[in-house]
Design a protein around this motif. Structure first.
Motif, mmCIF file in Angstrom:
data_model
loop_
_atom_site.group_PDB
_atom_site.id
_atom_site.type_symbol
_atom_site.label_atom_id
_atom_site.label_comp_id
_atom_site.label_asym_id
_atom_site.label_seq_id
_atom_site.Cartn_x
_atom_site.Cartn_y
_atom_site.Cartn_z
ATOM 1 N N LEU A 28 0.834 -1.212 0.000
ATOM 2 C CA LEU A 28 0.000 0.000 0.000
ATOM 3 C C LEU A 28 0.868 1.260 0.000
ATOM 4 O O LEU A 28 0.491 2.276 -0.592
ATOM 5 C CB LEU A 28 -0.933 0.007 1.206
ATOM 6 C CG LEU A 28 -2.103 -0.976 1.138
ATOM 7 C CD1 LEU A 28 -3.048 -0.775 2.311
ATOM 8 C CD2 LEU A 28 -2.873 -0.842 -0.167
ATOM 9 N N ILE A 47 7.834 -0.971 -9.149
ATOM 10 C CA ILE A 47 8.395 -2.330 -9.294
ATOM 11 C C ILE A 47 7.870 -3.188 -8.151
ATOM 12 O O ILE A 47 8.142 -2.903 -6.980
ATOM 13 C CB ILE A 47 9.937 -2.297 -9.204
ATOM 14 C CG1 ILE A 47 10.513 -1.237 -10.139
ATOM 15 C CG2 ILE A 47 10.526 -3.672 -9.498
ATOM 16 C CD1 ILE A 47 11.978 -0.920 -9.860
ATOM 17 N N GLN A 48 7.149 -4.249 -8.503
ATOM 18 C CA GLN A 48 6.553 -5.100 -7.471
ATOM 19 C C GLN A 48 6.909 -6.542 -7.769
ATOM 20 O O GLN A 48 6.664 -7.032 -8.870
ATOM 21 C CB GLN A 48 5.021 -4.872 -7.448
ATOM 22 C CG GLN A 48 4.203 -5.917 -6.745
ATOM 23 C CD GLN A 48 4.420 -5.946 -5.224
ATOM 24 O OE1 GLN A 48 5.450 -5.515 -4.717
ATOM 25 N NE2 GLN A 48 3.456 -6.477 -4.505
ATOM 26 N N ASP A 49 7.481 -7.229 -6.793
ATOM 27 C CA ASP A 49 7.952 -8.599 -7.052
ATOM 28 C C ASP A 49 6.829 -9.640 -7.024
ATOM 29 O O ASP A 49 7.057 -10.803 -7.319
ATOM 30 C CB ASP A 49 9.079 -8.987 -6.078
ATOM 31 C CG ASP A 49 8.643 -8.993 -4.625
ATOM 32 O OD1 ASP A 49 7.487 -8.656 -4.333
ATOM 33 O OD2 ASP A 49 9.477 -9.327 -3.756
ATOM 34 N N ARG A 50 5.633 -9.268 -6.681
ATOM 35 C CA ARG A 50 4.512 -10.210 -6.604
ATOM 36 C C ARG A 50 3.579 -10.022 -7.804
ATOM 37 O O ARG A 50 3.602 -8.974 -8.449
ATOM 38 C CB ARG A 50 3.704 -9.998 -5.316
ATOM 39 C CG ARG A 50 4.514 -9.947 -4.046
ATOM 40 C CD ARG A 50 5.278 -11.205 -3.748
ATOM 41 N NE ARG A 50 4.462 -12.393 -3.899
ATOM 42 C CZ ARG A 50 4.956 -13.636 -3.903
ATOM 43 N NH1 ARG A 50 6.254 -13.830 -3.801
ATOM 44 N NH2 ARG A 50 4.154 -14.661 -4.022
ATOM 45 N N GLY A 54 -0.373 -4.568 -3.247
ATOM 46 C CA GLY A 54 -0.974 -4.545 -1.910
ATOM 47 C C GLY A 54 -0.101 -5.100 -0.807
ATOM 48 O O GLY A 54 -0.374 -4.871 0.366
ATOM 49 N N LEU A 66 -5.191 -1.128 8.282
ATOM 50 C CA LEU A 66 -5.734 -0.244 9.307
ATOM 51 C C LEU A 66 -4.715 0.821 9.661
ATOM 52 O O LEU A 66 -3.569 0.760 9.271
ATOM 53 C CB LEU A 66 -6.036 -1.036 10.575
ATOM 54 C CG LEU A 66 -7.469 -1.509 10.774
ATOM 55 C CD1 LEU A 66 -7.619 -2.057 12.168
ATOM 56 C CD2 LEU A 66 -8.467 -0.378 10.561
ATOM 57 N N THR A 125 11.489 -8.285 -9.595
ATOM 58 C CA THR A 125 12.235 -8.117 -8.337
ATOM 59 C C THR A 125 13.442 -7.220 -8.539
ATOM 60 O O THR A 125 14.303 -7.507 -9.391
ATOM 61 C CB THR A 125 12.738 -9.498 -7.845
ATOM 62 O OG1 THR A 125 11.614 -10.367 -7.765
ATOM 63 C CG2 THR A 125 13.407 -9.398 -6.485
ATOM 64 N N THR A 162 9.808 -1.326 0.000
ATOM 65 C CA THR A 162 9.843 -2.791 -0.102
ATOM 66 C C THR A 162 9.517 -3.496 1.210
ATOM 67 O O THR A 162 9.497 -4.723 1.262
ATOM 68 C CB THR A 162 11.243 -3.280 -0.549
ATOM 69 O OG1 THR A 162 12.194 -2.814 0.425
ATOM 70 C CG2 THR A 162 11.624 -2.766 -1.917
ATOM 71 N N GLY A 163 9.317 -2.761 2.272
ATOM 72 C CA GLY A 163 9.052 -3.405 3.556
ATOM 73 C C GLY A 163 10.332 -3.901 4.223
ATOM 74 O O GLY A 163 10.517 -3.725 5.421
ATOM 75 N N THR A 166 15.059 -3.210 0.821
ATOM 76 C CA THR A 166 16.044 -3.802 -0.100
ATOM 77 C C THR A 166 16.800 -2.737 -0.895
ATOM 78 O O THR A 166 18.018 -2.827 -1.063
ATOM 79 C CB THR A 166 15.318 -4.759 -1.075
ATOM 80 O OG1 THR A 166 14.520 -5.634 -0.288
ATOM 81 C CG2 THR A 166 16.287 -5.545 -1.917
ATOM 82 N N LYS A 305 5.002 -10.096 6.822
ATOM 83 C CA LYS A 305 6.102 -9.635 7.677
ATOM 84 C C LYS A 305 5.681 -8.409 8.461
ATOM 85 O O LYS A 305 4.985 -7.543 7.927
ATOM 86 C CB LYS A 305 7.311 -9.263 6.814
ATOM 87 C CG LYS A 305 7.947 -10.427 6.102
ATOM 88 C CD LYS A 305 9.193 -9.960 5.359
ATOM 89 C CE LYS A 305 9.867 -11.127 4.659
ATOM 90 N NZ LYS A 305 11.078 -10.708 3.953
ATOM 91 N N ARG A 306 6.158 -8.340 9.689
ATOM 92 C CA ARG A 306 5.857 -7.174 10.521
ATOM 93 C C ARG A 306 7.041 -6.230 10.657
ATOM 94 O O ARG A 306 6.879 -5.035 10.774
ATOM 95 C CB ARG A 306 5.460 -7.610 11.930
ATOM 96 C CG ARG A 306 4.133 -8.303 12.036
ATOM 97 C CD ARG A 306 3.813 -8.607 13.491
ATOM 98 N NE ARG A 306 2.494 -9.208 13.613
ATOM 99 C CZ ARG A 306 2.240 -10.502 13.463
ATOM 100 N NH1 ARG A 306 3.211 -11.332 13.159
ATOM 101 N NH2 ARG A 306 1.017 -10.968 13.602
ATOM 102 N N GLY A 381 9.816 4.619 2.813
ATOM 103 C CA GLY A 381 8.391 4.669 3.192
ATOM 104 C C GLY A 381 7.945 3.317 3.726
ATOM 105 O O GLY A 381 8.566 2.281 3.457
ATOM 106 N N GLY A 382 6.867 3.324 4.508
ATOM 107 C CA GLY A 382 6.312 2.072 5.008
ATOM 108 C C GLY A 382 6.888 1.693 6.356
ATOM 109 O O GLY A 382 7.268 2.553 7.143
ATOM 110 N N VAL A 397 1.718 -0.082 10.812
ATOM 111 C CA VAL A 397 0.451 -0.537 10.217
ATOM 112 C C VAL A 397 0.188 0.155 8.873
ATOM 113 O O VAL A 397 0.657 1.250 8.607
ATOM 114 C CB VAL A 397 -0.763 -0.376 11.170
ATOM 115 C CG1 VAL A 397 -0.716 -1.403 12.277
ATOM 116 C CG2 VAL A 397 -0.875 1.022 11.693
#
Ligand SMILES: Cc1cc2nc3c(=O)[nH]c(=O)nc-3n(C[C@H](O)[C@H](O)[C@H](O)COP(=O)(O)OP(=O)(O)OC[C@H]3O[C@@H](n4cnc5c(N)ncnc54)[C@H](O)[C@@H]3O)c2cc1C
Length: 762
Positions: A28, A47-50, A54, A66, A125, A162-163, A166, A305-306, A381-382, A397
């Motif tokens: 997101l 660029i999204q590896d999936r 989302g 949320l 990726t 990327t969460g 990376t 992943k958190r 970000g994220g 979140v």
């Protein structure tokens, strides 16, 4: 036909792309960032590896997104995130109020594909970064195994969404992973590593389906055996309930003592063992006859992943920022989820699966958390933004993360148009550019009141067809038994009106009414009792007149509290009015709300009560009348910097009997108008969880659905008939010269007084 002779070796097909803004990661955060930049005219590559967008919110993981609304279980009123993430949430409820994860994927896909300035690379990726010099990324390389193509993407600005961080990692930016001890930032909730480990673990969710006839399950050999002994929560009905159909088992968590990047595959295998073992227990232990006809519909194929890396920014958000609600000159976003830390042993831990501590209201996030001092063209970000491990317990979140995505996308556009580096925008004279761009696009920055410079509404004379004077919330025949306290939130400034109500008592008893407010005027935690009145009631209906004889010296919300008494029933009103709501002092265990937050000594968290709203259709107002009437609904609110209730209603609301509300903006000379933005009330108090949870209405009742915009000649500039969105941007085909703009609305629903939250004209 293709034939090739033998060659020594071959390479993937190469494609070179050039962009203004390169976003790595299509969760997101990345989605909102790419959309924001694209709408500012930047050529963005996402660029999204999936295969879908989302990230953790996608149908591949199925977490509900949320943020500050916290399942409507804490004291953050009107706190749903604004801007692009709001647009996505509102659209999802409109198209998918049942919360189907596959349909949510398509809402995201539709939004991204609608942006001509975005090149979307799915299944791709990012794995390599090239730098022009020590401080600048020049290009990234990404591979798509589906089409056998390697992309080399050069850009001017880059965003790591990327969460796992990376891109920042490969680019050499400094980061941290794991928990800081108390001494590092003076955080009193910095956890004991014995129990909490260093990181939060991953989870894999599952869905089940009732196929209406008995179905057998033979567990795979690797499924965990003896789960009843190994997983203590299976004996705890607060956690484990077969009727929850799997997806609420967020506490099937593992990896808190491992490296949540390098050990992800190992963590996944352990979680699969757990899921298939728990399902074996449900199906084959003989303890759950109700599961006979259930089958496994879906199991996550990789873990959600958190927590992993957190980058060192120009500012590191800490527990104190969250709990004290620190103010920052460069606030650009906010959060409001609890600080939520989990025991390192996850699914195998004894006791609670999480420890959540809320603050008394939302907290600001400064721009400096999104900027690394190590590079001149990278934003983060994220969940990887600059925060301590403790503060990451709330900033991670997804709606909070997504807000930051929009922030950095808009920031990139300012940087590129002005020739700034991300770090330059930190300047006190420059940050206002970003703050006003965010607000113009429907964002809310608590505590930052900005005027949008080119908005012609400030120089217009505003007249309206009527203004609501709210003297009565009429009873609709329903009653609320006071088994727990309820409060009507009303906007006040000066003397609190006298309140008249009809109260029903089963027997002669005493009603206690308290006038409360929040110690900070921008909060909605009623921690200050300003006046108390008690009424002796006779059996049956009683008319009461409550005159608190109390005045507030500045605008704020007051709580008219009716305290618990099971002998008493309170009349309710189905009339909805923008900026008014009812809150209840009740529990919501999903977010650790047990009526009152009582933290242990010495963890730096405050004790206070939770007063929270109910969801539609239950969130009615309390039937009462006011003398004098409430009048915070005037047209001057259309010049407010907040497009949502905050300290006041910030809304123009027409009189209840005004069938065609109209607002007219008039200037003393003709203006060239090319763009109009209307800000509607889609009830930012309503949490709009993306998946799993359904919602009552597809369209929020306080949102105007139909309106017509005209110029001074009465010429129709546009006629919208099916609006359900918060922000309506009307770009005129050709600019018009006019000295007047009329906007005429159709009332959407009976018994609703909708507000218009703002207008931008340019
Ligand atoms: C079980 C669980 C429960 C949670 N509960 C909630 C909740 O109730 N509500 C909530 O809002 N949040 C919740 N969270 C937290 C939240 O989901 C994460 O913190 C969140 O994903 C952060 O968003 P993000 O955009 O930073 O990352 P992500 O959602 O992980 O998105 C990052 C995307 O980047 C992609 N990516 C990674 N590396 C690369 C690469 N090299 N190239 C291209 N793409 C790449 C990933 O595949 C992913 O799609 C929960 C998390 C878990 C695991």
């Amino acid at each position: 036909m293709i034939t090739k002779n033998i060659e020594k070796n071959r390479a993937f097909t190469k494609v070179v792309l050039n962009a203004d803004y390169v976003v790595a990661g299509g969760g997101l955060t990345g989605v909102c960032s790419a959309i924001a930049a694209a709408r500012e005219g930047l050529r963005a590559v996402l660029i999204q590896d999936r295969p879908v967008l989302g990230g953790n919110a996608s149908s591949e993981v199925r977490l509900w997104a949320l943020g500050a609304t916290s399942h409507m279980g804490n004291n953050n009123r009107w706190s749903r995130e604004g801007g692009i993430i709001d647009e996505i949430l509102v659209e999802n409820v409109y198209r998918n109020k049942e919360g189907n994860p596959v349909l949510f994927d398509m809402v995201l896909m539709d939004k991204v594909l609608a942006e001509k300035n975005i090149t979307l690379l799915l299944n791709t990726t990012l794995y390599k970064v090239d730098k022009g010099n020590d401080r600048n990324i020049s290009s990234v390389t990404a591979i798509n195994s589906q089409n056998g193509t390697e992309y080399s993407i050069s850009g001017q600005m880059f965003a790591d969404c990327t969460g796992d961080g990376t891109l920042g990692y490969l680019a050499g930016a400094s980061f941290r992973m794991g928990a800081e001890g108390r001494a590092v930032y003076g955080e009193e909730f910095a956890p004991d590593k014995q129990e909490y480990g260093e990181l939060l673990g991953h989870s894999i969710l599952f869905y089940t389906k009732d196929i209406g006839k008995p179905v057998e399950y033979i567990a795979p050999n690797f499924a965990l055996k003896n789960v009843e002994t190994l997983i203590p929560k299976l004996q705890n009905p607060n956690y484990f309930n077969v009727n929850q159909l799997g997806c609420k088992y967020w506490w099937l968590e593992y990896g808190g003592r491992l490296n949540t990047i390098l050990d992800t595959e190992e963590i996944k295998y352990e979680l699969w063992k757990v899921v298939y073992g728990v399902w074996d227990y449900i199906k084959n232990s003989g303890k759950f006859p109700q599961a006979k006809t259930l089958t496994l519909e879906w199991v996550g194929l990789f873990p959600g992943k958190r927590e992993s890396r957190r980058f060192n920014g120009l500012y590191t958000l800490t527990q104190q920022d969250v709990i004290n609600q620190s103010t920052h000159y460069d606030a650009v976003a906010y959060g409001g989820w609890a600080i939520d830390l989990h025991p390192a042993d996850g699914v195998y831990a004894e006791g609670n699966g999480c420890h959540q501590w809320h603050s008394k209201g939302v907290y600001q996030i400064p721009y400096r958390c999104y900027v690394t001092p190590d590079l001149d063209n990278l934003f983060v970000g994220g969940r990887i933004i600059s925060s301590s491990h403790v503060a990451n317990g709330t900033t991670r979140v997804m709606c909070t993360a997504a807000l930051g995505g929009e922030v950095i996308g808009r920031a990139a556009s300012i940087c590129l148009s002005k020739g700034y580096k991300p770090i330059d925008l930190v300047d006190k004279d420059k940050i206002g550019l970003l703050q006003s761009l965010l607000v113009k696009n429907g964002n809310f920055i608590p505590g930052i009141a900005v005027a949008i410079e080119d908005n012609l509404v400030y120089s217009a004379e505003i007249s309206v067809s009527s203004v609501l004077e709210l003297d009565d919330l009429p009873a609709d025949g329903t009653w609320f038994g006071l088994d727990y306290p309820v409060a009507q939130l009303i906007p006040v400034n000066g003397k609190v009106p006298v309140i008249r109500m009809n109260i029903k008592a089963n027997n002669a008893t005493r009603l206690v009414m308290e006038l409360r407010s929040s110690s900070k005027s921008e909060n909605y935690t009623p921690d200050t009792v300003d006046a108390v009145i008690e009424f002796d009631l006779k059996k049956g209906e009683n008319e009461i007149i409550a005159d608190f004889s109390y005045s507030y010296t500045a605008p704020r919300y007051a709580f008219i509290c009716l305290m618990k008494n099971s002998e008493i029933s309170v009349p309710m009103s189905g009339r909805l009015v923008t900026g008014l709501t009812t809150v209840y002092n009740y529990i919501n265990p999903a977010v650790s709300n047990f009526g009152k937050q009582i933290p242990p000594e010495g963890i730096g968290v405050e004790e206070f009560e939770f007063w929270c709203p109910k969801r539609r259709p239950e969130n009615k107002n309390i039937a009462m009348s006011f003398v004098p009437a409430l009048t915070p609904f005037g047209s001057k609110n259309l010049r407010s910097s907040y497009y949502r209730p905050y300290i006041g209603t910030n809304a123009w609301v027409a009189a209840f009997d005004d069938a065609r509300p109209e607002v007219c903006l008039k200037w003393n000379e003709r203006k060239q108008i090319k763009s109009i933005i209307l800000y509607f009330d889609t009830d930012t108090d309503q949490a709009m969880e993306t998946v799993q949870m359904g919602h009552f209405d597809a369209c929020v009742p306080t949102c105007y659905r139909e309106y017509i915009v005209r110029d001074s000649e009465g010429k129709e500039l546009c006629h919208i008939t099916d609006n359900h969105q918060t922000v309506n941007v009307l770009e005129l085909d050709k600019p018009v010269m006019t000295d007047t703009i009329y906007v005429n609305f159709a009332r959407p629903y009976d018994n609703v007084c909708p507000g218009l939250m703002g207008i931008y004209v340019c």
